[in-house]
Design a protein around this motif. Structure first.
Motif, PDB file in Angstrom:
ATOM      1  N   SER A 117      59.542  56.851  32.960  1.00  0.00           N
ATOM      2  CA  SER A 117      58.951  56.633  31.660  1.00  0.00           C
ATOM      3  C   SER A 117      59.745  57.375  30.606  1.00  0.00           C
ATOM      4  O   SER A 117      60.272  58.469  30.859  1.00  0.00           O
ATOM      5  CB  SER A 117      57.488  57.129  31.658  1.00  0.00           C
ATOM      6  N   THR A 118      59.843  56.795  29.431  1.00  0.00           N
ATOM      7  CA  THR A 118      60.573  57.421  28.322  1.00  0.00           C
ATOM      8  C   THR A 118      59.651  58.207  27.408  1.00  0.00           C
ATOM      9  O   THR A 118      60.134  58.857  26.476  1.00  0.00           O
ATOM     10  CB  THR A 118      61.285  56.336  27.496  1.00  0.00           C
ATOM     11  N   GLY A 119      58.342  58.147  27.616  1.00  0.00           N
ATOM     12  CA  GLY A 119      57.389  58.872  26.781  1.00  0.00           C
ATOM     13  C   GLY A 119      55.968  58.586  27.215  1.00  0.00           C
ATOM     14  O   GLY A 119      55.714  57.701  28.054  1.00  0.00           O
ATOM     15  N   PRO A 120      55.006  59.318  26.701  1.00  0.00           N
ATOM     16  CA  PRO A 120      53.607  59.111  27.098  1.00  0.00           C
ATOM     17  C   PRO A 120      53.135  57.707  26.725  1.00  0.00           C
ATOM     18  O   PRO A 120      53.220  57.304  25.566  1.00  0.00           O
ATOM     19  CB  PRO A 120      52.847  60.190  26.304  1.00  0.00           C
ATOM     20  N   HIS A 121      52.663  56.988  27.705  1.00  0.00           N
ATOM     21  CA  HIS A 121      52.083  55.661  27.469  1.00  0.00           C
ATOM     22  C   HIS A 121      51.335  55.225  28.729  1.00  0.00           C
ATOM     23  O   HIS A 121      51.388  55.894  29.766  1.00  0.00           O
ATOM     24  CB  HIS A 121      53.172  54.644  27.101  1.00  0.00           C
ATOM     25  N   LEU A 122      50.673  54.076  28.630  1.00  0.00           N
ATOM     26  CA  LEU A 122      49.963  53.493  29.775  1.00  0.00           C
ATOM     27  C   LEU A 122      50.585  52.141  30.098  1.00  0.00           C
ATOM     28  O   LEU A 122      50.739  51.287  29.214  1.00  0.00           O
ATOM     29  CB  LEU A 122      48.472  53.309  29.465  1.00  0.00           C
ATOM     30  N   HIS A 123      50.949  51.955  31.365  1.00  0.00           N
ATOM     31  CA  HIS A 123      51.409  50.649  31.845  1.00  0.00           C
ATOM     32  C   HIS A 123      50.206  49.972  32.506  1.00  0.00           C
ATOM     33  O   HIS A 123      49.650  50.463  33.482  1.00  0.00           O
ATOM     34  CB  HIS A 123      52.543  50.804  32.851  1.00  0.00           C
ATOM     35  N   TRP A 124      49.810  48.802  31.976  1.00  0.00           N
ATOM     36  CA  TRP A 124      48.597  48.110  32.435  1.00  0.00           C
ATOM     37  C   TRP A 124      48.974  46.722  32.937  1.00  0.00           C
ATOM     38  O   TRP A 124      49.614  45.945  32.225  1.00  0.00           O
ATOM     39  CB  TRP A 124      47.584  48.009  31.295  1.00  0.00           C
ATOM     40  N   GLU A 125      48.604  46.427  34.180  1.00  0.00           N
ATOM     41  CA  GLU A 125      48.852  45.121  34.788  1.00  0.00           C
ATOM     42  C   GLU A 125      47.531  44.479  35.192  1.00  0.00           C
ATOM     43  O   GLU A 125      46.569  45.178  35.558  1.00  0.00           O
ATOM     44  CB  GLU A 125      49.734  45.257  36.034  1.00  0.00           C
ATOM     45  N   VAL A 126      47.502  43.146  35.143  1.00  0.00           N
ATOM     46  CA  VAL A 126      46.378  42.355  35.641  1.00  0.00           C
ATOM     47  C   VAL A 126      46.933  41.333  36.618  1.00  0.00           C
ATOM     48  O   VAL A 126      47.873  40.585  36.284  1.00  0.00           O
ATOM     49  CB  VAL A 126      45.620  41.650  34.494  1.00  0.00           C
ATOM     50  N   LEU A 127      46.376  41.314  37.840  1.00  0.00           N
ATOM     51  CA  LEU A 127      46.814  40.380  38.873  1.00  0.00           C
ATOM     52  C   LEU A 127      45.642  39.510  39.303  1.00  0.00           C
ATOM     53  O   LEU A 127      44.528  40.010  39.526  1.00  0.00           O
ATOM     54  CB  LEU A 127      47.366  41.136  40.093  1.00  0.00           C
ATOM     55  N   ARG A 128      45.925  38.204  39.417  1.00  0.00           N
ATOM     56  CA  ARG A 128      44.923  37.264  39.926  1.00  0.00           C
ATOM     57  C   ARG A 128      45.521  36.577  41.144  1.00  0.00           C
ATOM     58  O   ARG A 128      46.540  35.885  41.037  1.00  0.00           O
ATOM     59  CB  ARG A 128      44.534  36.248  38.868  1.00  0.00           C
ATOM     60  N   GLY A 129      44.915  36.820  42.302  1.00  0.00           N
ATOM     61  CA  GLY A 129      45.452  36.269  43.538  1.00  0.00           C
ATOM     62  C   GLY A 129      46.799  36.853  43.888  1.00  0.00           C
ATOM     63  O   GLY A 129      47.619  36.158  44.510  1.00  0.00           O
ATOM     64  N   GLY A 130      47.052  38.098  43.472  1.00  0.00           N
ATOM     65  CA  GLY A 130      48.330  38.753  43.745  1.00  0.00           C
ATOM     66  C   GLY A 130      49.431  38.414  42.778  1.00  0.00           C
ATOM     67  O   GLY A 130      50.549  38.926  42.906  1.00  0.00           O
ATOM     68  N   VAL A 131      49.180  37.561  41.786  1.00  0.00           N
ATOM     69  CA  VAL A 131      50.192  37.140  40.814  1.00  0.00           C
ATOM     70  C   VAL A 131      49.864  37.794  39.481  1.00  0.00           C
ATOM     71  O   VAL A 131      48.727  37.731  38.998  1.00  0.00           O
ATOM     72  CB  VAL A 131      50.223  35.610  40.671  1.00  0.00           C
ATOM     73  N   ALA A 132      50.872  38.432  38.862  1.00  0.00           N
ATOM     74  CA  ALA A 132      50.674  39.101  37.587  1.00  0.00           C
ATOM     75  C   ALA A 132      50.460  38.085  36.474  1.00  0.00           C
ATOM     76  O   ALA A 132      51.158  37.061  36.390  1.00  0.00           O
ATOM     77  CB  ALA A 132      51.870  39.993  37.263  1.00  0.00           C
ATOM     78  N   VAL A 133      49.482  38.342  35.612  1.00  0.00           N
ATOM     79  CA  VAL A 133      49.189  37.493  34.453  1.00  0.00           C
ATOM     80  C   VAL A 133      49.171  38.384  33.217  1.00  0.00           C
ATOM     81  O   VAL A 133      49.106  39.603  33.310  1.00  0.00           O
ATOM     82  CB  VAL A 133      47.843  36.756  34.614  1.00  0.00           C
ATOM     83  N   ASN A 134      49.228  37.742  32.061  1.00  0.00           N
ATOM     84  CA  ASN A 134      49.246  38.491  30.800  1.00  0.00           C
ATOM     85  C   ASN A 134      47.868  39.128  30.563  1.00  0.00           C
ATOM     86  O   ASN A 134      46.861  38.431  30.460  1.00  0.00           O
ATOM     87  CB  ASN A 134      49.589  37.563  29.636  1.00  0.00           C
ATOM     88  N   PRO A 135      47.798  40.459  30.456  1.00  0.00           N
ATOM     89  CA  PRO A 135      46.490  41.095  30.254  1.00  0.00           C
ATOM     90  C   PRO A 135      45.865  40.783  28.900  1.00  0.00           C
ATOM     91  O   PRO A 135      44.629  40.861  28.769  1.00  0.00           O
ATOM     92  CB  PRO A 135      46.806  42.591  30.366  1.00  0.00           C
ATOM     93  N   ARG A 136      46.658  40.465  27.895  1.00  0.00           N
ATOM     94  CA  ARG A 136      46.110  40.230  26.555  1.00  0.00           C
ATOM     95  C   ARG A 136      45.332  38.912  26.536  1.00  0.00           C
ATOM     96  O   ARG A 136      45.846  37.848  26.844  1.00  0.00           O
ATOM     97  CB  ARG A 136      47.230  40.189  25.516  1.00  0.00           C
ATOM     98  N   GLY A 137      44.052  39.013  26.151  1.00  0.00           N
ATOM     99  CA  GLY A 137      43.206  37.829  26.084  1.00  0.00           C
ATOM    100  C   GLY A 137      42.857  37.245  27.429  1.00  0.00           C
ATOM    101  O   GLY A 137      42.477  36.075  27.520  1.00  0.00           O
ATOM    102  N   PHE A 138      42.996  38.038  28.521  1.00  0.00           N
ATOM    103  CA  PHE A 138      42.719  37.508  29.855  1.00  0.00           C
ATOM    104  C   PHE A 138      41.222  37.297  30.024  1.00  0.00           C
ATOM    105  O   PHE A 138      40.414  38.183  29.745  1.00  0.00           O
ATOM    106  CB  PHE A 138      43.224  38.482  30.925  1.00  0.00           C
ATOM    107  N   SER A 139      40.866  36.112  30.441  1.00  0.00           N
ATOM    108  CA  SER A 139      39.472  35.795  30.779  1.00  0.00           C
ATOM    109  C   SER A 139      39.425  35.427  32.244  1.00  0.00           C
ATOM    110  O   SER A 139      40.377  34.878  32.790  1.00  0.00           O
ATOM    111  CB  SER A 139      38.944  34.643  29.923  1.00  0.00           C
ATOM    112  N   PHE A 140      38.310  35.744  32.868  1.00  0.00           N
ATOM    113  CA  PHE A 140      38.213  35.513  34.301  1.00  0.00           C
ATOM    114  C   PHE A 140      36.911  34.800  34.631  1.00  0.00           C
ATOM    115  O   PHE A 140      35.923  34.866  33.906  1.00  0.00           O
ATOM    116  CB  PHE A 140      38.284  36.844  35.069  1.00  0.00           C
ATOM    117  N   SER A 141      36.946  34.093  35.721  1.00  0.00           N
ATOM    118  CA  SER A 141      35.768  33.443  36.286  1.00  0.00           C
ATOM    119  C   SER A 141      35.939  33.477  37.796  1.00  0.00           C
ATOM    120  O   SER A 141      36.833  32.842  38.344  1.00  0.00           O
ATOM    121  CB  SER A 141      35.651  31.991  35.793  1.00  0.00           C
TER     122      SER A 141
END
Length: 488
Positions: free
Chosen positions: A437-461
């Motif tokens: 890391s180059t500085g303090p921050h949070l790395h946030w991932e969202v996976l559906r079925g093991g595949v990474a998807v865009n966390p922004r605006g993610f809706s789930f069912s």
């Protein structure tokens, strides 16, 4: 047939004008006064003035009332002149002093009333006021308080307090005693005022189903355990929604936290805005009833809502998820940002890595934060991993069910542990600068079925279904809850 009397012979029977005691005199032979008297007896001088208004009888009654009022006014004493009464002469001398000694006067006015008698040779002053041989006291367990210190503050000797603590601790952990628990005790006679009273008896409700009693036998305290019978039949509460679902449930006796849990469970399956005043709610709550009369309510077990022909029936299973009566659980929604005041410094997708020096897939988003910023769970879930993970540094994996996972990297420290269930908004860790890391921050991932998807605006069912032995056990639990009678 004729009968003889003092006046001669009279005809007996039928038409003879004979009465008991005197003979009836024909009407023609009555005097004028007797005629007026007889007529007056047949007149109603006090008729009901509320009926037959305007009739002859009514006017007669009104005249009678007016005559009586006029007579009362005429014979009443005059009210223009006061009625004089005798005034007693003021007391003086010894009579005044005697009356004053027996009076009660205000102290604020310098009263010196009452009789005062000086002590004589027969009066023996007390060296000290006598004590009660036995005292009944009640102590209360405070937040973070020591049980032994509480007993000593109540007047128990240090030795008896230590013995009582040792006996009670052998039966129940003292840390399990809830703050506010009342501890009635009896203190015995002490030899002098310089020592504490001995503990004679003590009663403690250690648990909802157990009562502890300490009694002195000789020089020793003896502990007695008494089990209390407990009935665990759940409580079922039903009622109409009316003007407010929350107020109706509270008016029926449902605690605030359980009402909030019920509304949250129903809102996950049914839009609360569609609940009408003609709908009805149905709740089943854990309940314990002691043979001594106390009642203790627990968790919400069943949440039901009758909305016309549609019925919502939810039961909470062992994993904390609310399932429908069929054994399925469907969840829909959106993730919230894991940190407040978020500032995205790197988006999802292909990017040039600032440390590796080449372009590659960025499977999440980077959120710029100050070091140590709290990280909140975006939805309910279970921590599956919390530890070190290569370039991610301190890393957390959070499973939300239905094949959905969220990952959090470069943390400074953890606030949860693997296997822990967390609720939406609960703090799971703190941002930092660990790993690559180059500085303090949070790395946030969202996976559906093991595949990474865009966390922004993610809706789930997601749909979860129970099966096998779990489904059979779930069906049995649903049947038992629906069999509970309301208000029983």
């Amino acid at each position: 047939m004729f009968l003889r009397n003092d006046h001669g012979l009279d005809q007996a029977g039928g038409t003879a004008a004979i009465s008991f005691g005197r003979a009836l005199v024909p009407n023609a032979e009555l005097t004028r006064f007797e005629k007026l008297r007889a007529a007056a007896l047949h007149i109603d001088w006090v008729p009901d003035l509320g009926s037959r208004i305007g009739s002859l009888d009514w006017w007669r009654g009104a005249a009678t009332c007016a005559a009586l009022c006029a007579t009362a006014i005429a014979i009443a004493p005059p009210i223009t002149r006061p009625i004089l009464g005798a005034i007693p002469a003021p007391l003086t001398g010894a009579d005044r002093d005697e009356a004053r000694a027996q009076a009660i006067l205000p102290l604020a006015l310098g009263a010196n009333s009452g009789r005062h008698m000086a002590s004589n040779d027969l009066v023996v002053p007390l060296a000290e006021a006598p004590e009660r041989p036995v005292e009944d006291r009640t102590a209360t367990v405070g937040q973070g308080d020591s049980f032994g210190d509480m007993l000593q503050r109540a007047g128990v000797s240090e030795r008896d307090a230590q013995n009582a603590v040792a006996l009670i601790a052998s039966s129940v952990p003292l840390g399990d005693l809830k703050p506010g628990t009342q501890v009635p005790m009896t203190l015995g006679r002490r030899p002098n005022r310089s020592v504490a009273r001995p503990l004679e008896a003590l009663a403690l409700r250690a648990r909802f189903d157990e009562q502890l009693t300490l009694k002195r036998v000789g020089d020793q305290l003896v502990l007695t355990k008494q089990s209390i019978a407990i009935d665990t039949t759940p409580l079922r509460i039903q009622g109409p929604v009316g003007s407010s679902l929350y107020r109706s449930a509270r008016a029926a006796g449902v605690p605030v936290k359980l009402v909030e849990t019920y509304i949250k469970a129903i809102a996950s399956k049914f839009a609360i805005g569609r609940v009408g005043r003609d709908d009805s709610y149905d709740l089943v709550i854990e309940r314990k009833r002691a043979a001594t009369g106390e009642t203790q309510l627990g968790n919400l077990l069943f949440a039901g809502l009758d909305h016309g022909a549609a019925k919502t029936q939810l039961v909470q299973w062992t994993d904390g998820t609310w399932y429908e009566a069929s054994g399925q659980s469907e969840r829909q929604g959106m993730f919230t940002m894991p940190v407040s005041m978020a500032r995205i410094t790197s988006s999802f997708g292909m990017r040039f890595h600032p440390l590796l020096g080449f372009t590659r897939m960025h499977k999440g988003i980077d959120i710029g934060t100050a070091w140590g910023t709290p990280i909140h769970a975006p939805a309910d879930g279970t921590i599956t991993f919390a530890g070190r993970s290569g370039g991610y540094g301190n890393f957390i994996k959070l499973s939300h069910g239905g094949g959905i996972e969220t990952h959090y990297g470069h943390l400074s420290r953890f606030a949860t542990r693997p296997g822990q269930h967390v609720s939406r908004g609960e703090v799971i860790g703190y941002s930092g600068n660990s790993g690559m890391s180059t500085g303090p921050h949070l790395h946030w991932e969202v996976l559906r079925g093991g595949v990474a998807v865009n966390p922004r605006g993610f809706s789930f069912s997601s749909v979860a279904t129970l099966s096998g032995e779990q489904l059979r056990a779930f069906k049995a639990k649903v049947a038992s809850l629906l069999a509970v009678k309301p208000g029983a």
